[in-house]
Structure formats: C-alpha cells, structure tokens
Write an enzyme that holds these catalytic residues in place. Structure first.
Site, PDB file in Angstrom:
ATOM      1  N   SER A 170       0.852  -1.200   0.000  1.00  9.08           N
ATOM      2  CA  SER A 170       0.000   0.000   0.000  1.00  9.08           C
ATOM      3  C   SER A 170       0.886   1.246   0.000  1.00  9.08           C
ATOM      4  CB  SER A 170      -0.854   0.015   1.276  1.00  9.08           C
ATOM      5  OG  SER A 170      -1.557   1.232   1.415  1.00  9.08           O
TER       6      SER A 170
ATOM      7  N   TYR B 248      -2.895  -1.570  10.771  1.00 13.14           N
ATOM      8  CA  TYR B 248      -2.862  -1.713   9.303  1.00 13.14           C
ATOM      9  C   TYR B 248      -1.574  -1.130   8.728  1.00 13.14           C
ATOM     10  CZ  TYR B 248      -4.334  -1.332   4.401  1.00 13.14           C
ATOM     11  OH  TYR B 248      -4.417  -1.431   3.034  1.00 13.14           O
TER      12      TYR B 248
HETATM   13  N1  LIG Z   1      -8.710  -0.491  -1.822  1.00 14.86           N
HETATM   14  C1  LIG Z   1      -7.683   0.293  -1.559  1.00 14.86           C
HETATM   15  O1  LIG Z   1      -7.778   1.538  -1.634  1.00 14.86           O
HETATM   16  C2  LIG Z   1      -6.347  -0.315  -1.212  1.00 14.86           C
HETATM   17  C3  LIG Z   1      -5.217   0.526  -1.204  1.00 14.86           C
HETATM   18  C4  LIG Z   1      -3.970  -0.001  -0.905  1.00 14.86           C
HETATM   19  C5  LIG Z   1      -3.845  -1.356  -0.620  1.00 14.86           C
HETATM   20  N2  LIG Z   1      -4.947  -2.157  -0.630  1.00 14.86           N
HETATM   21  C6  LIG Z   1      -4.740  -3.574  -0.341  1.00 14.86           C
HETATM   22  O2  LIG Z   1      -5.241  -4.348  -1.414  1.00 14.86           O
HETATM   23  C7  LIG Z   1      -5.685  -5.616  -0.948  1.00 14.86           C
HETATM   24  C8  LIG Z   1      -7.118  -5.847  -1.413  1.00 14.86           C
HETATM   25  O3  LIG Z   1      -7.924  -4.796  -0.911  1.00 14.86           O
HETATM   26  P1  LIG Z   1      -9.410  -4.531  -1.411  1.00 14.86           P
HETATM   27  O4  LIG Z   1      -9.624  -3.071  -1.307  1.00 14.86           O
HETATM   28  O5  LIG Z   1      -9.675  -5.237  -2.682  1.00 14.86           O
HETATM   29  O6  LIG Z   1     -10.206  -5.238  -0.199  1.00 14.86           O
HETATM   30  P2  LIG Z   1     -11.654  -5.938  -0.154  1.00 14.86           P
HETATM   31  O7  LIG Z   1     -12.033  -6.011   1.272  1.00 14.86           O
HETATM   32  O8  LIG Z   1     -12.577  -5.259  -1.091  1.00 14.86           O
HETATM   33  O9  LIG Z   1     -11.330  -7.416  -0.684  1.00 14.86           O
HETATM   34  C9  LIG Z   1     -10.477  -8.244   0.063  1.00 14.86           C
HETATM   35  C10 LIG Z   1     -10.769  -9.702  -0.205  1.00 14.86           C
HETATM   36  O10 LIG Z   1      -9.911 -10.465   0.656  1.00 14.86           O
HETATM   37  C11 LIG Z   1     -10.667 -11.492   1.273  1.00 14.86           C
HETATM   38  N3  LIG Z   1     -10.086 -11.871   2.568  1.00 14.86           N
HETATM   39  C12 LIG Z   1     -10.116 -11.161   3.732  1.00 14.86           C
HETATM   40  N4  LIG Z   1      -9.505 -11.864   4.700  1.00 14.86           N
HETATM   41  C13 LIG Z   1      -9.071 -13.019   4.158  1.00 14.86           C
HETATM   42  C14 LIG Z   1      -8.368 -14.143   4.649  1.00 14.86           C
HETATM   43  N5  LIG Z   1      -8.020 -14.240   5.938  1.00 14.86           N
HETATM   44  N6  LIG Z   1      -8.068 -15.155   3.791  1.00 14.86           N
HETATM   45  C15 LIG Z   1      -8.442 -15.089   2.492  1.00 14.86           C
HETATM   46  N7  LIG Z   1      -9.123 -14.053   1.965  1.00 14.86           N
HETATM   47  C16 LIG Z   1      -9.428 -13.033   2.782  1.00 14.86           C
HETATM   48  C17 LIG Z   1     -12.060 -10.898   1.421  1.00 14.86           C
HETATM   49  O11 LIG Z   1     -13.060 -11.904   1.603  1.00 14.86           O
HETATM   50  C18 LIG Z   1     -12.209 -10.125   0.133  1.00 14.86           C
HETATM   51  O12 LIG Z   1     -12.739 -10.923  -0.904  1.00 14.86           O
HETATM   52  C19 LIG Z   1      -5.531  -5.580   0.571  1.00 14.86           C
HETATM   53  O13 LIG Z   1      -4.316  -6.190   0.931  1.00 14.86           O
HETATM   54  C20 LIG Z   1      -5.485  -4.089   0.880  1.00 14.86           C
HETATM   55  O14 LIG Z   1      -4.803  -3.808   2.061  1.00 14.86           O
HETATM   56  C21 LIG Z   1      -6.186  -1.665  -0.908  1.00 14.86           C
END
Ligand SMILES: NC(=O)c1ccc[n+]([C@@H]2O[C@H](COP(=O)([O-])OP(=O)(O)OC[C@H]3O[C@@H](n4cnc5c(N)ncnc54)[C@H](O)[C@@H]3O)[C@@H](O)[C@H]2O)c1
Length: 256
Positions: free
Chosen positions: A131, A144
């Site tokens: 991130s 986080y």
């Molecule tokens: N959305 C953003 O703005 C953003 C920015 C920077 C980084 N990220 C990172 O990107 C990644 C995905 O984020 P997102 O926004 O798509 O999140 P999201 O919550 O929309 O999707 C995350 C997915 O991971 C699954 N998940 C959660 N815990 C789990 C576990 N223990 N085992 C297996 N699957 C699991 C959930 O069921 C979900 O389908 C994360 O690592 C997040 O930290 C997101």
C-alpha cells in the site's frame, strides 16, 4: 496484450472482490489458469478454493489442491488484506493480532508453502499487494499501517533469499475503488455520503480520482511476466501521483 503468460498457473488470494477480482480479470484475459483463495465465495466464474490465509492448515490444503489439479504454481499474488482503525492506545490486542495475522502472517504462510514448488520448477514470481501506507500512514491505522510496512520487509527478504530462481515484488496502491474503500468511507461519513467521500479522496490524488481494480491487475500481470524479469525486491507504487504530492497549499501563479 500478450505478455506471454498463457497457461501459467497463478494463485490470487482475496480474489472474490475488489483488487483481487481486478487482478484475476486481467490474468484471465492473458489466459492464465487462476485459482482464487478467499474466505468468501466469489460471485463470478473462477476456480475457487476456500482458504483463510492466516491458517496454516487451510493454506497447505489449498496449495495441495492447486498442485494436484495443475501440477505447478508459477505466480502467487498475495492480495488478501483487512483494515481497521485505531491509534495504538485504542487497538485491542485481539484486533492487532487479527490484522497482523491476515496481512503479514498470511503473506508469510502462502509464500512459505508455495516457494518449495517454485524452487523445484526452477522459476516463480511472488507479488505482494502492499500500500502507499507502506511508506506513510493516515491517522489511526496503527495495526494496518504497521502490517503494510512489514509486507515490504517480507518482500525484500524473499527477493534476496530466492533470487535468481524466484522474483518477489510489492505493489503499493493508493486509493482504489473496492468494497473495502466503500466500507472505509461509510465508516467515516455514513451510508448516504459514501460517494462524496470517495470523490473527495479522489481529489487528493493528482489524477483527481481513485483507481480501478483492473489498473492494479495490469501492473500485476506485467510484473508477473518475463518482461519484468529484472524487477526484484522492489515496490512499485500505483497511486495517481499521491506519494509525489506534499499536501501544502501554494500561492497562485501570477501571469502578466
Ligand atoms: N482499496 C484500496 O484503496 C487499497 C489501497 C492499498 C492497498 N490495498 C490492499 O489491497 C488488498 C485488497 O484490498 P481490497 O480493497 O480489494 O479489499 P476488499 O475487502 O474489497 O477485498 C479483500 C478480499 O480479501 C478477502 N479476505 C479477507 N480476509 C481473508 C483471509 N483471511 N483469507 C483469504 N481471503 C481473505 C475478502 O473476503 C475479500 O474478498 C488488501 O491487501 C489491501 O490492504 C487496498
């Protein structure tokens, strides 16, 4: 686009929605065999195995499934991640453990049990979704923010320990429109103002918008391909210019 990934085998964690789903869409366009490891069933067509990445037994079972069905693992995308809010004095120990277990231990376990197959194959790529909060943090994300900093350390460790056989790269997104981002917006301003909040966050990025999950997918597909064969141990930021900006106002330019 043909990145030469046809018939490769990729595991994407957390692929049932959000960024993971965007990554899977792009990898499937490149004719990659993708297996989604998630705790939540996907609502679209993809090979799925229920895995909680923080649970060793489930990780091992999932990887066994992939090996018995496809015989190899070329690409591992550690994308599953969770977020919560709180400064250090506000975060309960259980909550700290929950975040660290999924965001850091999950990456460790998935990598630990995939690496032996990649070594046996003589080649593999691991991509960790970190991130912009791997470099700087917003307020009240102690667990986080710490977890995302740790993902960079793990990325570098894997990169130096397993090169030249395995490459390991981190991807550092800014705000991306996903259910997680919508949840964060709702938590801050309530259900009725989610769109306004996401627009406001978008305005903070020099590109004047938040990103789309497929935009992360295109970067991941490139990094997984041999076109990126000299990129290792690095973090690629994809944030519409957010990290380049110092959020201080400037005087207007006066032109005569
Ligand atoms: N959305 C953003 O703005 C953003 C920015 C920077 C980084 N990220 C990172 O990107 C990644 C995905 O984020 P997102 O926004 O798509 O999140 P999201 O919550 O929309 O999707 C995350 C997915 O991971 C699954 N998940 C959660 N815990 C789990 C576990 N223990 N085992 C297996 N699957 C699991 C959930 O069921 C979900 O389908 C994360 O690592 C997040 O930290 C997101």
């Amino acid at each position: 686009m043909d990145l030469g990934l046809k018939d490769k085998v990729a595991i994407v964690t957390g692929g049932s929605q959000g960024i993971g789903k965007g990554i899977i869409k792009v990898l499937k366009e490149e004719n990659v065999n993708v297996i989604n490891f998630d705790i939540k069933e996907p609502s679209y067509d993809v090979d799925y195995f229920k895995v909680d990445v923080s649970k060793k037994e489930q990780v091992i079972k999932g990887i066994d499934y992939v090996i018995s069905k496809y015989g190899r693992i070329d690409i591992l995308v550690n994308n599953a991640g969770i977020e919560s809010y709180g400064a250090v004095h506000e975060v309960e120990e259980d909550e700290w453990d929950r975040i660290i277990n999924v965001n850091v231990k999950g990456v460790f376990l998935m990598s630990k049990y995939t690496i032996p197959y990649m070594l046996k194959q003589g080649k593999g790529v691991i991509i960790n979704i970190a991130s912009v909060q791997s470099f700087a943090v917003q307020r009240r994300v102690a667990a986080y923010g710490t977890s995302k900093h740790a993902v960079l350390g793990l990325t570098r460790s894997i990169a130096v320990d397993y090169a030249p056989t395995i490459r390991c790269v981190a991807v550092c997104p800014g705000s991306i429109r996903t259910p997680l981002l919508e949840w964060a917006a709702e938590k801050e301003v309530g259900k009725d103002h989610v769109e306004d909040k996401i627009r406001e966050w978008g305005e903070m990025h020099p590109m004047k918008r938040v990103g789309r999950p497929e935009e992360i997918g295109y970067l991941v597909a490139f990094l997984a391909s041999d076109l990126a064969s000299f990129i290792n141990g690095e973090c690629v930021t994809i944030d519409g210019g957010l990290r380049a900006l110092i959020p201080l106002s400037s005087p207007k330019i006066e032109t005569k």
